[in-house]
Design a protein around this motif. Structure first.
Motif, PDB file in Angstrom:
ATOM      1  N   GLU A  79       0.825  -1.216   0.000  1.00 36.61           N
ATOM      2  CA  GLU A  79       0.000   0.000   0.000  1.00 36.61           C
ATOM      3  C   GLU A  79       0.853   1.257   0.000  1.00 36.61           C
ATOM      4  N   SER A  80       1.875   1.301   0.857  1.00 32.91           N
ATOM      5  CA  SER A  80       2.684   2.516   0.987  1.00 32.91           C
ATOM      6  C   SER A  80       3.439   2.831  -0.298  1.00 32.91           C
ATOM      7  N   THR A  81       4.005   1.818  -0.930  1.00 34.09           N
ATOM      8  CA  THR A  81       4.760   2.066  -2.158  1.00 34.09           C
ATOM      9  C   THR A  81       3.843   2.408  -3.327  1.00 34.09           C
ATOM     10  N   THR A  82       2.650   1.834  -3.330  1.00 34.29           N
ATOM     11  CA  THR A  82       1.695   2.131  -4.401  1.00 34.29           C
ATOM     12  C   THR A  82       1.199   3.565  -4.314  1.00 34.29           C
ATOM     13  N   VAL A  83       0.832   4.015  -3.120  1.00 31.82           N
ATOM     14  CA  VAL A  83       0.352   5.400  -2.989  1.00 31.82           C
ATOM     15  C   VAL A  83       1.499   6.395  -3.161  1.00 31.82           C
ATOM     16  N   ALA A  84       2.704   6.018  -2.721  1.00 32.88           N
ATOM     17  CA  ALA A  84       3.855   6.905  -2.905  1.00 32.88           C
ATOM     18  C   ALA A  84       4.165   7.091  -4.386  1.00 32.88           C
ATOM     19  N   MET A  85       3.928   6.055  -5.176  1.00 29.62           N
ATOM     20  CA  MET A  85       4.226   6.117  -6.599  1.00 29.62           C
ATOM     21  C   MET A  85       3.463   7.242  -7.292  1.00 29.62           C
ATOM     22  N   SER A  86       2.238   7.511  -6.854  1.00 29.33           N
ATOM     23  CA  SER A  86       1.427   8.553  -7.493  1.00 29.33           C
ATOM     24  C   SER A  86       1.472   9.874  -6.745  1.00 29.33           C
ATOM     25  N   ALA A  87       2.301   9.966  -5.688  1.00 24.33           N
ATOM     26  CA  ALA A  87       2.287  11.149  -4.821  1.00 24.33           C
ATOM     27  C   ALA A  87       2.690  12.422  -5.555  1.00 24.33           C
ATOM     28  N   VAL A  88       3.715  12.370  -6.380  1.00 21.05           N
ATOM     29  CA  VAL A  88       4.161  13.561  -7.089  1.00 21.05           C
ATOM     30  C   VAL A  88       3.144  13.974  -8.137  1.00 21.05           C
ATOM     31  N   LEU A  89       2.668  13.028  -8.903  1.00 17.89           N
ATOM     32  CA  LEU A  89       1.715  13.341  -9.970  1.00 17.89           C
ATOM     33  C   LEU A  89       0.393  13.857  -9.421  1.00 17.89           C
ATOM     34  N   SER A  90      -0.076  13.304  -8.321  1.00 22.63           N
ATOM     35  CA  SER A  90      -1.362  13.734  -7.772  1.00 22.63           C
ATOM     36  C   SER A  90      -1.288  15.116  -7.144  1.00 22.63           C
ATOM     37  N   ASN A  91      -0.083  15.599  -6.889  1.00 23.27           N
ATOM     38  CA  ASN A  91       0.096  16.949  -6.345  1.00 23.27           C
ATOM     39  C   ASN A  91       0.730  17.891  -7.365  1.00 23.27           C
ATOM     40  N   ALA A  92       0.561  17.570  -8.631  1.00 22.26           N
ATOM     41  CA  ALA A  92       1.178  18.367  -9.693  1.00 22.26           C
ATOM     42  C   ALA A  92       0.709  19.816  -9.660  1.00 22.26           C
ATOM     43  N   GLY A  93      -0.576  20.034  -9.413  1.00 20.80           N
ATOM     44  CA  GLY A  93      -1.102  21.395  -9.384  1.00 20.80           C
ATOM     45  C   GLY A  93      -0.426  22.250  -8.328  1.00 20.80           C
ATOM     46  N   LEU A  94      -0.194  21.677  -7.166  1.00 20.35           N
ATOM     47  CA  LEU A  94       0.461  22.405  -6.081  1.00 20.35           C
ATOM     48  C   LEU A  94       1.919  22.675  -6.402  1.00 20.35           C
ATOM     49  N   LEU A  95       2.597  21.706  -7.004  1.00 21.87           N
ATOM     50  CA  LEU A  95       4.007  21.865  -7.325  1.00 21.87           C
ATOM     51  C   LEU A  95       4.230  22.944  -8.383  1.00 21.87           C
ATOM     52  N   LYS A  96       3.259  23.134  -9.267  1.00 20.06           N
ATOM     53  CA  LYS A  96       3.391  24.141 -10.319  1.00 20.06           C
ATOM     54  C   LYS A  96       3.157  25.560  -9.802  1.00 20.06           C
ATOM     55  N   LYS A  97       2.491  25.671  -8.667  1.00 23.42           N
ATOM     56  CA  LYS A  97       2.129  26.995  -8.159  1.00 23.42           C
ATOM     57  C   LYS A  97       3.140  27.550  -7.168  1.00 23.42           C
ATOM     58  N   VAL A  98       3.640  26.687  -6.289  1.00 18.89           N
ATOM     59  CA  VAL A  98       4.557  27.160  -5.251  1.00 18.89           C
ATOM     60  C   VAL A  98       5.751  26.229  -5.160  1.00 18.89           C
ATOM     61  N   TYR A  99       6.852  26.761  -4.601  1.00 24.28           N
ATOM     62  CA  TYR A  99       8.017  25.903  -4.422  1.00 24.28           C
ATOM     63  C   TYR A  99       7.844  25.081  -3.150  1.00 24.28           C
ATOM     64  N   LEU A 100       7.975  23.790  -3.304  1.00 22.34           N
ATOM     65  CA  LEU A 100       7.959  22.878  -2.171  1.00 22.34           C
ATOM     66  C   LEU A 100       8.984  21.782  -2.442  1.00 22.34           C
ATOM     67  N   PRO A 101       9.654  21.292  -1.419  1.00 25.21           N
ATOM     68  CA  PRO A 101      10.536  20.133  -1.635  1.00 25.21           C
ATOM     69  C   PRO A 101       9.692  18.935  -2.048  1.00 25.21           C
ATOM     70  N   LYS A 102       9.990  18.390  -3.188  1.00 32.29           N
ATOM     71  CA  LYS A 102       9.108  17.383  -3.787  1.00 32.29           C
ATOM     72  C   LYS A 102       9.056  16.081  -2.992  1.00 32.29           C
ATOM     73  N   PHE A 103      10.084  15.814  -2.201  1.00 32.22           N
ATOM     74  CA  PHE A 103      10.114  14.539  -1.491  1.00 32.22           C
ATOM     75  C   PHE A 103       9.052  14.452  -0.393  1.00 32.22           C
ATOM     76  N   VAL A 104       8.496  15.616   0.019  1.00 36.92           N
ATOM     77  CA  VAL A 104       7.517  15.573   1.115  1.00 36.92           C
ATOM     78  C   VAL A 104       6.260  14.804   0.713  1.00 36.92           C
ATOM     79  N   PHE A 105       5.956  14.745  -0.576  1.00 46.29           N
ATOM     80  CA  PHE A 105       4.722  14.085  -1.005  1.00 46.29           C
ATOM     81  C   PHE A 105       4.808  12.562  -0.890  1.00 46.29           C
ATOM     82  N   PRO A 106       5.845  11.913  -1.441  1.00 48.16           N
ATOM     83  CA  PRO A 106       5.949  10.464  -1.201  1.00 48.16           C
ATOM     84  C   PRO A 106       6.195  10.142   0.270  1.00 48.16           C
TER      85      PRO A 106
END
Length: 258
Positions: A79-106
Motif C-alpha cells: 500500500e505505501s509504495t503504491t500510494v507513494a508512486m502517485s504522490a508527485v503526480l497527484s500533487n502536480a497542481g500544487l508543485l506548479k504553483k509554489v516551491y515545495l521540496p518534492k520529497f515531502v509528497f511520497p
C-alpha cells in the motif's frame, strides 16, 4: 546520502497536513472509518485460514497468527509504495504553483500508510490473545522491526514516485510486480513447501528477511541474532539510499512532465 534535516523540520507542519488529508480521503464516507484498518486483516485472515488450514491443509503451528503477521507486513509495503508512486503526480497542481521540496509528497504517503498499519497491529494482538499466545519480552524488538519496514518501503516509494513521472506505465507494471512479489514471499504458505532448487528466490527477496524478523519476535518468541538484525538494517538502508539517489537525480525535471 545527505539528508537535509533542516528542510524536513521546516516542512513538518506541511507533512502533518498531507498525512491527515490522506487519512481522511482513505476513509471518507466510510461508516466504520478507521475500524476497517482492524477489520480488514482479521476478515482476510479468517477467510484464508479456512482455505489453507482445511482445504490445502498447511501444517503451520498457529496459522492464524502466522498469516496475519505476513498480511500486515506485506500489506503495508504494498500500500505505501503504491500510494507513494502517485504522490508527485497527484500533487502536480500544487508543485506548479509554489516551491515545495518534492520529497515531502511520497514521504507523507508512506507515513499515512504507516499510521494506518499501526491501527492494523491491534489485529495481531487480538489474534495473539485468541490463540493463547502470551506477550513476550521479544516484542520489545517490534519498534525496531517497524522502523526497518518503514525505511525499506520509503526507499522503494521514493524511487517509484520519481520513475512514474517519466514512465506512466509504471502504474500498470507495479501492480503485476506486487502480485508476483506477494507469491514470492511466504505470507500464507510455509517455506518448506518450496523446492530446494527454487528456494534461491526467497534468498534474493528482501521482504523475506524483514517478515522473518517480525515472525521471530511475534510468533516464535525468538530474539533475532545480530546477523539477522544487521542484515535487515542493511536492506532498509540500501533501499533508502538508492531511493533518495534516484529521486534527487530525476526531480529537477518533474515540472516538465507533470
Amino acid at each position: 546520502m545527505n539528508v537535509d534535516w533542516k528542510i524536513i523540520r521546516k516542512y513538518i507542519p506541511l507533512l502533518q497536513q498531507l498525512v491527515l488529508r490522506d487519512l481522511k480521503i482513505k476513509y471518507r464516507r466510510s461508516f466504520l472509518g478507521y475500524l476497517w484498518s482492524l477489520m480488514n486483516p482479521l476478515l482476510m485472515m479468517w477467510i484464508l485460514t479456512m482455505i489453507f488450514s482445511y482445504v490445502f491443509r498447511f501444517d503451520i503451528p498457529n496459522y492464524p497468527l502466522y498469516l496475519i503477521t505476513g498480511q500486515i507486513v506485506f500489506g503495508f509495503f504494498s500500500e505505501s509504495t503504491t500510494v507513494a508512486m502517485s504522490a508527485v503526480l497527484s500533487n502536480a497542481g500544487l508543485l506548479k504553483k509554489v516551491y515545495l521540496p518534492k520529497f515531502v509528497f511520497p514521504l507523507a504517503s508512506v507515513i499515512s500508510s504507516f499510521v494506518n498499519m499501526l491501527f492494523s497491529l491491534v489485529a495481531i494482538f487480538i489474534v495473539m490473545v485468541a490463540t493463547d499466545v502470551s506477550l513476550q519480552p521479544t516484542l520489545l524488538f517490534l519498534p525496531l522491526g517497524l522502523v526497518i519496514l518503514f525505511v525499506f518501503s520509503l526507499g522503494i516509494g521514493l524511487a517509484l514516485s520519481s520513475l512514474s513521472v517519466y514512465f506512466r506505465d509504471m502504474f500498470h507494471l507495479y501492480g503485476v510486480l506486487t502480485t508476483a512479489w506477494s507469491f514470492a514471499t511466504p505470507i500464507f504458505y510455509p517455506v518448506n513447501i518450496i523446492p530446494e532448487d527454487l528456494r534461491y528466490i526467497l534468498y534474493y527477496n528482501p521482504l523475506y528477511y524483514i517478515l522473518d524478523f517480525f515472525r521471530k519476535i511475534i510468533l516464535y518468541d525468538t530474539v533475532p541474532d545480530g546477523s539477522d538484525i544487521m542484515l535487515c538494517i542493511a536492506i532498509s538502508c540500501i533501499s533508502l539510499v538508492v531511493g533518495i539517489s534516484i529521486f534527487r537525480k530525476l526531480q529537477n525535471k518533474f515540472v516538465m512532465y507533470i
